[in-house]
Design a protein around this motif. Structure first.
Motif, PDB file in Angstrom:
ATOM      1  N   GLY A  92       0.807  -1.212   0.000  1.00 44.58           N
ATOM      2  CA  GLY A  92       0.000   0.000   0.000  1.00 44.58           C
ATOM      3  C   GLY A  92       0.840   1.261   0.000  1.00 44.58           C
ATOM      4  O   GLY A  92       0.505   2.244  -0.678  1.00 44.58           O
ATOM      5  N   THR A  93       1.944   1.267   0.755  1.00 39.75           N
ATOM      6  CA  THR A  93       2.807   2.443   0.805  1.00 39.75           C
ATOM      7  C   THR A  93       3.478   2.691  -0.536  1.00 39.75           C
ATOM      8  O   THR A  93       3.529   3.840  -1.017  1.00 39.75           O
ATOM      9  N   PHE A  94       4.000   1.635  -1.157  1.00 40.66           N
ATOM     10  CA  PHE A  94       4.654   1.795  -2.472  1.00 40.66           C
ATOM     11  C   PHE A  94       3.661   2.321  -3.505  1.00 40.66           C
ATOM     12  O   PHE A  94       3.943   3.294  -4.221  1.00 40.66           O
ATOM     13  N   ALA A  95       2.490   1.690  -3.564  1.00 42.25           N
ATOM     14  CA  ALA A  95       1.469   2.150  -4.519  1.00 42.25           C
ATOM     15  C   ALA A  95       1.011   3.562  -4.198  1.00 42.25           C
ATOM     16  O   ALA A  95       0.769   4.379  -5.106  1.00 42.25           O
ATOM     17  N   GLY A  96       0.910   3.890  -2.916  1.00 43.04           N
ATOM     18  CA  GLY A  96       0.487   5.235  -2.513  1.00 43.04           C
ATOM     19  C   GLY A  96       1.495   6.297  -2.892  1.00 43.04           C
ATOM     20  O   GLY A  96       1.118   7.404  -3.321  1.00 43.04           O
ATOM     21  N   LEU A  97       2.795   5.989  -2.740  1.00 47.03           N
ATOM     22  CA  LEU A  97       3.830   6.949  -3.133  1.00 47.03           C
ATOM     23  C   LEU A  97       3.802   7.204  -4.639  1.00 47.03           C
ATOM     24  O   LEU A  97       3.941   8.347  -5.089  1.00 47.03           O
ATOM     25  N   VAL A  98       3.616   6.139  -5.402  1.00 48.97           N
ATOM     26  CA  VAL A  98       3.562   6.290  -6.866  1.00 48.97           C
ATOM     27  C   VAL A  98       2.334   7.099  -7.273  1.00 48.97           C
ATOM     28  O   VAL A  98       2.434   8.071  -8.037  1.00 48.97           O
ATOM     29  N   LEU A  99       1.166   6.703  -6.770  1.00 49.50           N
ATOM     30  CA  LEU A  99      -0.067   7.393  -7.148  1.00 49.50           C
ATOM     31  C   LEU A  99      -0.073   8.833  -6.629  1.00 49.50           C
ATOM     32  O   LEU A  99      -0.469   9.762  -7.355  1.00 49.50           O
ATOM     33  N   GLY A 100       0.368   9.040  -5.395  1.00 50.37           N
ATOM     34  CA  GLY A 100       0.430  10.388  -4.851  1.00 50.37           C
ATOM     35  C   GLY A 100       1.400  11.273  -5.614  1.00 50.37           C
ATOM     36  O   GLY A 100       1.129  12.467  -5.835  1.00 50.37           O
ATOM     37  N   GLY A 101       2.528  10.698  -6.036  1.00 48.27           N
ATOM     38  CA  GLY A 101       3.487  11.452  -6.829  1.00 48.27           C
ATOM     39  C   GLY A 101       2.922  11.856  -8.178  1.00 48.27           C
ATOM     40  O   GLY A 101       3.105  12.995  -8.639  1.00 48.27           O
ATOM     41  N   LEU A 102       2.207  10.944  -8.826  1.00 51.20           N
ATOM     42  CA  LEU A 102       1.592  11.260 -10.122  1.00 51.20           C
ATOM     43  C   LEU A 102       0.519  12.337  -9.971  1.00 51.20           C
ATOM     44  O   LEU A 102       0.429  13.258 -10.792  1.00 51.20           O
ATOM     45  N   LEU A 103      -0.283  12.233  -8.924  1.00 50.64           N
ATOM     46  CA  LEU A 103      -1.321  13.241  -8.694  1.00 50.64           C
ATOM     47  C   LEU A 103      -0.719  14.612  -8.392  1.00 50.64           C
ATOM     48  O   LEU A 103      -1.280  15.645  -8.764  1.00 50.64           O
ATOM     49  N   GLY A 104       0.426  14.617  -7.713  1.00 51.49           N
ATOM     50  CA  GLY A 104       1.040  15.873  -7.335  1.00 51.49           C
ATOM     51  C   GLY A 104       1.862  16.519  -8.428  1.00 51.49           C
ATOM     52  O   GLY A 104       1.882  17.751  -8.560  1.00 51.49           O
ATOM     53  N   PHE A 105       2.547  15.696  -9.247  1.00 49.52           N
ATOM     54  CA  PHE A 105       3.479  16.229 -10.242  1.00 49.52           C
ATOM     55  C   PHE A 105       2.881  16.380 -11.641  1.00 49.52           C
ATOM     56  O   PHE A 105       3.361  17.178 -12.434  1.00 49.52           O
ATOM     57  N   VAL A 106       1.857  15.591 -11.955  1.00 51.32           N
ATOM     58  CA  VAL A 106       1.323  15.573 -13.322  1.00 51.32           C
ATOM     59  C   VAL A 106      -0.103  16.146 -13.310  1.00 51.32           C
ATOM     60  O   VAL A 106      -1.054  15.447 -12.942  1.00 51.32           O
ATOM     61  N   PRO A 107      -0.273  17.400 -13.697  1.00 48.58           N
ATOM     62  CA  PRO A 107      -1.602  18.025 -13.665  1.00 48.58           C
ATOM     63  C   PRO A 107      -2.644  17.271 -14.487  1.00 48.58           C
ATOM     64  O   PRO A 107      -3.801  17.151 -14.067  1.00 48.58           O
ATOM     65  N   LEU A 108      -2.265  16.776 -15.665  1.00 47.78           N
ATOM     66  CA  LEU A 108      -3.218  16.050 -16.510  1.00 47.78           C
ATOM     67  C   LEU A 108      -3.700  14.784 -15.815  1.00 47.78           C
ATOM     68  O   LEU A 108      -4.899  14.472 -15.826  1.00 47.78           O
ATOM     69  N   PHE A 109      -2.772  14.053 -15.200  1.00 45.55           N
ATOM     70  CA  PHE A 109      -3.132  12.839 -14.463  1.00 45.55           C
ATOM     71  C   PHE A 109      -4.065  13.174 -13.311  1.00 45.55           C
ATOM     72  O   PHE A 109      -5.028  12.459 -13.034  1.00 45.55           O
ATOM     73  N   ASN A 110      -3.797  14.298 -12.644  1.00 47.56           N
ATOM     74  CA  ASN A 110      -4.634  14.725 -11.519  1.00 47.56           C
ATOM     75  C   ASN A 110      -6.047  15.046 -11.992  1.00 47.56           C
ATOM     76  O   ASN A 110      -7.034  14.701 -11.331  1.00 47.56           O
ATOM     77  N   ARG A 111      -6.162  15.714 -13.131  1.00 47.62           N
ATOM     78  CA  ARG A 111      -7.489  16.064 -13.640  1.00 47.62           C
ATOM     79  C   ARG A 111      -8.278  14.831 -14.055  1.00 47.62           C
ATOM     80  O   ARG A 111      -9.509  14.801 -13.925  1.00 47.62           O
ATOM     81  N   ILE A 112      -7.587  13.809 -14.552  1.00 44.90           N
ATOM     82  CA  ILE A 112      -8.272  12.608 -15.030  1.00 44.90           C
ATOM     83  C   ILE A 112      -8.598  11.656 -13.874  1.00 44.90           C
ATOM     84  O   ILE A 112      -9.711  11.143 -13.758  1.00 44.90           O
ATOM     85  N   VAL A 113      -7.621  11.433 -13.004  1.00 45.00           N
ATOM     86  CA  VAL A 113      -7.749  10.412 -11.958  1.00 45.00           C
ATOM     87  C   VAL A 113      -8.216  11.010 -10.632  1.00 45.00           C
ATOM     88  O   VAL A 113      -8.892  10.339  -9.847  1.00 45.00           O
TER      89      VAL A 113
END
Length: 273
Positions: A92-113
């Protein structure tokens, strides 16, 4: 670079000084309530103020504890529970770091997901158990998946928030010094987000332990400290139930203490750097 590091330290110190000043000089006072509760428990059982079938004496719980430790039953149960907890926490921590990083760094990913994730996190964790039991059965796989979900949510939220809440002053200084995007991420945003990220990991550790007990209680197949509580309640052995509760509390306390120790070490290391 040294000027930028000094500014980072100054900003971080200004944000964290106030909470660190809140310390208690009388830590012993925290033992007053537990000691009072223990005395009240002992007096109630000795004076028969409560039905002994519902509240056994502390001596009976102590005898059960000695039996559990001497027979090795508690070590088997704890080993199974901690093994599941660590597996779910790591996934859960590994997946959370990856998903949280994508949501924080990639605006397009954040808007979609982002909207879907915000809906997903509103679902009660225990509402997933019926679905997981159908998909994965009642064994360890279902429990580990459940624990992974418990660890995932706080890591995603705190990682994303930590990245997005980087102090604007730090970003401005990085721009003045001509930092590239990669240098800004590794040298400014991630260091500034470390406290928030660690908070998410800390919460994931605690939540996954709490979820371990719930999973073992509701997905009752197998061995674990949660199953010890189930066995005690089914056989109306209140001494075993109370003993299991005490063990769960002590393990949680140890996890909290270790997490705080690691946090201090990381903070000191970051301060020196």
């Amino acid at each position: 670079m040294s000027k930028f590091a000094a500014l980072s330290s100054a900003v971080a110190a200004s944000e964290t000084t106030a909470p660190l000043q809140v310390r208690s000089n009388g830590r012993w006072k925290g033992f007053v309530l537990p000691v009072f509760a223990l005395v009240l428990w002992w007096a109630s059982s000795e004076l028969d103020l409560v039905n002994s079938a519902l509240l056994v004496s502390p001596l009976k719980v102590l005898e059960t504890a000695i039996d559990q430790f001497s027979s090795g039953k508690i070590w088997v149960a704890l080993g199974a529970s901690l093994g599941r907890e660590m597996a779910g926490f790591a996934i859960g921590t590994f997946a959370g770091l990856v998903l949280g990083g994508l949501l924080g760094f990639v605006p397009l990913f954040n808007r979609i997901v982002g909207p879907s994730f915000n809906t997903f996190k509103q679902i009660s964790l225990f509402a997933w158990i019926p679905l997981l039991s159908v998909w994965f059965g009642l064994g360890d796989v279902a429990k580990v998946v459940f624990l992974s979900l418990a660890a995932l949510l706080p890591v995603v939220v705190n990682t994303c928030d930590g990245i997005k809440n980087t102090p604007p002053k730090l970003l401005e200084v990085a721009q003045v010094y001509g930092y590239t995007r990669w240098q800004t991420i590794t040298g400014v945003i991630l260091p500034a987000a470390i406290p928030s990220i660690f908070t998410g990991v800390y919460l994931a550790l605690i939540y996954s332990w709490l979820a371990t007990i719930g999973a073992e209680y509701l997905l009752a197949a197998g061995t674990g400290i949660g199953n010890t509580l189930v066995d005690g309640s089914e056989h109306f052995q209140m001494d075993l139930v109370i003993f299991g509760m005490v063990v769960i509390g002590l393990v949680g306390w140890l996890m909290n203490a270790l997490a705080r120790l690691v946090e201090r070490r990381i903070s000191l290391g970051y301060g020196r750097s």
